[in-house]
Design a protein around this motif. Sequence first.
Motif, PDB file in Angstrom:
ATOM      1  N   GLY A  55       0.772  -1.248   0.000  1.00 25.98           N
ATOM      2  CA  GLY A  55       0.000   0.000   0.000  1.00 25.98           C
ATOM      3  C   GLY A  55       0.803   1.298   0.000  1.00 25.98           C
ATOM      4  N   ILE A  56       2.110   1.225  -0.167  1.00 24.47           N
ATOM      5  CA  ILE A  56       2.903   2.470  -0.124  1.00 24.47           C
ATOM      6  C   ILE A  56       3.693   2.715  -1.401  1.00 24.47           C
ATOM      7  N   VAL A  57       3.601   1.787  -2.375  1.00 25.26           N
ATOM      8  CA  VAL A  57       4.455   1.882  -3.562  1.00 25.26           C
ATOM      9  C   VAL A  57       3.741   2.642  -4.685  1.00 25.26           C
ATOM     10  N   ASP A  58       4.410   3.650  -5.230  1.00 25.68           N
ATOM     11  CA  ASP A  58       3.820   4.460  -6.298  1.00 25.68           C
ATOM     12  C   ASP A  58       4.222   3.977  -7.676  1.00 25.68           C
ATOM     13  N   CYS A  59       5.456   3.505  -7.789  1.00 24.17           N
ATOM     14  CA  CYS A  59       5.938   3.113  -9.106  1.00 24.17           C
ATOM     15  C   CYS A  59       6.854   1.905  -8.998  1.00 24.17           C
ATOM     16  N   ILE A  60       7.042   1.235 -10.125  1.00 26.32           N
ATOM     17  CA  ILE A  60       7.930   0.080 -10.162  1.00 26.32           C
ATOM     18  C   ILE A  60       8.865   0.279 -11.353  1.00 26.32           C
ATOM     19  N   SER A  61      10.091  -0.158 -11.223  1.00 26.90           N
ATOM     20  CA  SER A  61      11.022  -0.047 -12.343  1.00 26.90           C
ATOM     21  C   SER A  61      11.797  -1.339 -12.497  1.00 26.90           C
ATOM     22  N   PHE A  62      11.842  -1.811 -13.722  1.00 27.63           N
ATOM     23  CA  PHE A  62      12.565  -3.058 -13.990  1.00 27.63           C
ATOM     24  C   PHE A  62      13.429  -2.879 -15.225  1.00 27.63           C
ATOM     25  N   GLY A  63      14.477  -3.677 -15.326  1.00 26.74           N
ATOM     26  CA  GLY A  63      15.331  -3.616 -16.500  1.00 26.74           C
ATOM     27  C   GLY A  63      14.671  -4.316 -17.681  1.00 26.74           C
ATOM     28  N   SER A  64      15.054  -3.902 -18.876  1.00 31.53           N
ATOM     29  CA  SER A  64      14.597  -4.621 -20.081  1.00 31.53           C
ATOM     30  C   SER A  64      15.593  -4.329 -21.188  1.00 31.53           C
ATOM     31  N   GLU A  65      15.638  -5.223 -22.152  1.00 27.55           N
ATOM     32  CA  GLU A  65      16.506  -4.957 -23.289  1.00 27.55           C
ATOM     33  C   GLU A  65      15.918  -3.839 -24.137  1.00 27.55           C
ATOM     34  N   SER A  66      14.596  -3.758 -24.174  1.00 30.79           N
ATOM     35  CA  SER A  66      13.948  -2.792 -25.066  1.00 30.79           C
ATOM     36  C   SER A  66      13.999  -1.366 -24.502  1.00 30.79           C
ATOM     37  N   GLY A  67      13.726  -1.236 -23.224  1.00 23.14           N
ATOM     38  CA  GLY A  67      13.697   0.103 -22.627  1.00 23.14           C
ATOM     39  C   GLY A  67      12.461   0.891 -23.017  1.00 23.14           C
ATOM     40  N   ASP A  68      11.506   0.247 -23.696  1.00 22.59           N
ATOM     41  CA  ASP A  68      10.318   0.949 -24.229  1.00 22.59           C
ATOM     42  C   ASP A  68       9.063   0.456 -23.510  1.00 22.59           C
ATOM     43  N   ILE A  69       8.644   1.216 -22.507  1.00 23.67           N
ATOM     44  CA  ILE A  69       7.537   0.760 -21.665  1.00 23.67           C
ATOM     45  C   ILE A  69       6.206   0.709 -22.430  1.00 23.67           C
ATOM     46  N   ILE A  70       6.041   1.587 -23.388  1.00 25.61           N
ATOM     47  CA  ILE A  70       4.773   1.623 -24.142  1.00 25.61           C
ATOM     48  C   ILE A  70       4.575   0.317 -24.927  1.00 25.61           C
ATOM     49  N   SER A  71       5.613  -0.092 -25.647  1.00 25.03           N
ATOM     50  CA  SER A  71       5.519  -1.335 -26.415  1.00 25.03           C
ATOM     51  C   SER A  71       5.317  -2.537 -25.497  1.00 25.03           C
ATOM     52  N   LEU A  72       6.075  -2.554 -24.419  1.00 29.86           N
ATOM     53  CA  LEU A  72       5.956  -3.683 -23.482  1.00 29.86           C
ATOM     54  C   LEU A  72       4.528  -3.762 -22.916  1.00 29.86           C
ATOM     55  N   GLN A  73       3.969  -2.601 -22.578  1.00 34.43           N
ATOM     56  CA  GLN A  73       2.604  -2.596 -22.035  1.00 34.43           C
ATOM     57  C   GLN A  73       1.588  -3.069 -23.057  1.00 34.43           C
ATOM     58  N   LYS A  74       1.822  -2.681 -24.309  1.00 31.09           N
ATOM     59  CA  LYS A  74       0.902  -3.089 -25.372  1.00 31.09           C
ATOM     60  C   LYS A  74       0.854  -4.620 -25.481  1.00 31.09           C
ATOM     61  N   ILE A  75       2.045  -5.214 -25.464  1.00 28.61           N
ATOM     62  CA  ILE A  75       2.100  -6.683 -25.558  1.00 28.61           C
ATOM     63  C   ILE A  75       1.505  -7.325 -24.303  1.00 28.61           C
ATOM     64  N   ALA A  76       1.853  -6.764 -23.142  1.00 29.72           N
ATOM     65  CA  ALA A  76       1.341  -7.330 -21.892  1.00 29.72           C
ATOM     66  C   ALA A  76      -0.186  -7.359 -21.912  1.00 29.72           C
ATOM     67  N   GLU A  77      -0.791  -6.311 -22.438  1.00 24.86           N
ATOM     68  CA  GLU A  77      -2.253  -6.257 -22.467  1.00 24.86           C
ATOM     69  C   GLU A  77      -2.834  -7.372 -23.342  1.00 24.86           C
ATOM     70  N   ILE A  78      -2.171  -7.625 -24.468  1.00 23.93           N
ATOM     71  CA  ILE A  78      -2.634  -8.720 -25.340  1.00 23.93           C
ATOM     72  C   ILE A  78      -2.493 -10.057 -24.617  1.00 23.93           C
ATOM     73  N   LEU A  79      -1.352 -10.244 -23.947  1.00 23.22           N
ATOM     74  CA  LEU A  79      -1.109 -11.521 -23.267  1.00 23.22           C
ATOM     75  C   LEU A  79      -2.091 -11.741 -22.114  1.00 23.22           C
TER      76      LEU A  79
END
Lengths: 416, 416
Positions: free
Chosen positions: B94-118
């Motif tokens: 209940g206290i966390v505002d954001c999360i950050s993780f490493g990725s090869e792509s570095g492109d959160i928009i694309s990753l989110q788009k795929i995650a939504e499909i999955l």
Amino acid sequence: MKVLGIVAEYNPFHNGHMYHIEESKKLTGCDAVVCVMSGNFIQRGEPAIINKFARTEIALGNGVDLIIELPVPFAVSSAEFFSYGAVSILNNIGIVDCISFGSESGDIISLQKIAEILVSEPQSYKAELKKQLSAGLSFPVCRQRALDKYLKIQNDSNESLSSLLETSNNILALEYLKALSRLNSPIQPYTVKRISNCYNTPQLTGSISSATAIRNSIYKSEIDVSRQALPTLAQQIMDREFSLGRGPNSLYSFEDIILAFLRHATPQELEKIQDVSEGLEYRIKNAADNSGSFDDLLANICTKRYPKTRIQRILISLLAGMKRFDMEQFMACGGPQYARILGFNEIGRQLLSLMKKKSSIPVITKASHYKTSDDSPILRMLEIEARATDTYVLAYKNPAFKKAGQEFTQNIIICR
Amino acid sequence: MKVLGIVAEYNPFHNGHMYHIEESKKLTGCDAVVCVMSGNFIQRGEPAIINKFARTEIALGNGVDLIIELPVPFAVSSAEFFSYGAVSILNNIGIVDCISFGSESGDIISLQKIAEILVSEPQSYKAELKKQLSAGLSFPVCRQRALDKYLKIQNDSNESLSSLLETSNNILALEYLKALSRLNSPIQPYTVKRISNCYNTPQLTGSISSATAIRNSIYKSEIDVSRQALPTLAQQIMDREFSLGRGPNSLYSFEDIILAFLRHATPQELEKIQDVSEGLEYRIKNAADNSGSFDDLLANICTKRYPKTRIQRILISLLAGMKRFDMEQFMACGGPQYARILGFNEIGRQLLSLMKKKSSIPVITKASHYKTSDDSPILRMLEIEARATDTYVLAYKNPAFKKAGQEFTQNIIICR
């Protein structure tokens, strides 16, 4: 052909064992020697320093003609069950005329007299024993006192009789005699007086040294200093085994496995092991949690009431997956379910032919033939043996010899 | 106070981890960092090289303010369960505002788009996935192909989208995003592009090297050559741990225990472990019998269908006594049952006060307080953690640190 039976562990075979065989041959005038020997785990609850087939090779080269395995439930058991198991096999194979065991006393008549009292348990002896036990002393002490009183009442002036119960080989001798009596066996008992009282002496004492002293020197990588106490073949075969990365095995080899098993086991599972009772399961569980080594573990469990050998036998039972129920089943079926041959020489081959005709229990030369036996006690006994060996081999340093299933693939030793 | 959540193993903590923390702080503008970290066993099915409290000390000295343990059933699990468990804790406290993780792509928009499909699995994607899977290829390949087709049908010309599924950190990133979506979490996701593609590279590659390369150098007692890739505190604490006889732990430390456990287990018992199905239990049993070393064991079990990490996770589950049923129960109760604190600094102390007010799951700072909890999933989760640690410590060389029960006696790390 007069056949002598002996019972041994040969852990490892040393000059004292050779002396015992030679003297027994003279004493009995036998033509052949059959030995029932502990397998990969021994009576004091330890792995044998080298495996049973290597020990068989040594014994066959030093006067024994045929070796039969004492199944692990009996080998790793109290002196009473150990002796009963071994004598039962010698009795059931139908070819043994006499048995010879070492003793401090060397007096078979006196030993037999006591054995008869211990088996028949006359009323006044039994009452005295009960009285003594209620005072809280250990069983061996109470037994000796009760026997002492009983003999006095019987006007038997021979004071030395009850003192026979003071030394370890006499006590074991009495167990062999009790087993012969219980089995109503026609086998004639003999005893060879031990020439050295060094059993359990931890120091090497020359050409006749205790197995304990020899093992200690080997564990300290000082095998050379124990060579004087070993026949040449024993030295050679131990050198071969150690250079192959098979042994010297000790309980320390299983330190982490034992701690892991105990930490995973529930008290209810531990309670199912032979000799675990009266809450000992909780004592063992707590000790396993509070110990970081095998020495710590023993120190945290053992007391006068729970001696080291009893605890070590419990730990070996855990490693071999043996339960109290198994022993109850085996005893209900008369003890060891088969005579499993570990090896033989030319004379032993003739003994084997005779045995196959006369034995009242199956004679096994290929364990794999019994892997699918319909006889459930036979199958269970072999299963326990296999489990014990599958764990035993994990102590080897050489991965090539650590595979399981060797119980069913290893050929028996044939000496020509 | 803006709070950043991260998920890590820190096995061991190296310069790449430091870079990730620093970049994430810049990217999110956060004031504090909470990390959910694997405990004594890690996701690829191995013991951590040093224990979780030592790893906590290092992380607290390198930019993390509070560390929460990822319970071992989730830590030693597929990428999906691992991510779900960690994100679920970050969400529930209940206290966390954001999360950050490493990725090869570095492109959160694309990753989110795929995650939504999955997550949403549109009908045409699902049908294509089924079709691909029926051809017998591995799941990751089929998933990528199905996604590719789906995106083409959707007239999405961005070809690089499905290729995101080719690299390991992108795949893990997608799992975090899927978990956030499933939990309907308000936590805002960010990703830091990895500066070096050395994940899983077995060779050291300068000041930024993979944890795998660093571990390999440590196992070869060549820790000095990996020093350039480690922050000073990581070096110091590893030196301290190793000189105390705690670590470096590896699966090889458990070689004999694993072989002994497998040889004693029945196929029926093995079948109760997560991810053991379709007869794999028999394959594992046979391999345990026919293997004399850990390398043999893996070689005898693993195939393309049964990859090494899956098998290793099964072996760790065995060591920790975790069953498929446990995971089913935990998932039925929403995932990790508590947030167990491993350590914190001054900022972390403030986070802890906040958490205690806002968390929807119990916040545990003293595990011993929950030893007699009435809540059975909490108790079971702690019991598995304790069992895992009781086995983990057996790999230490120093018997003084091999006692069980440390899960309930070890104090959490407080950095001032």
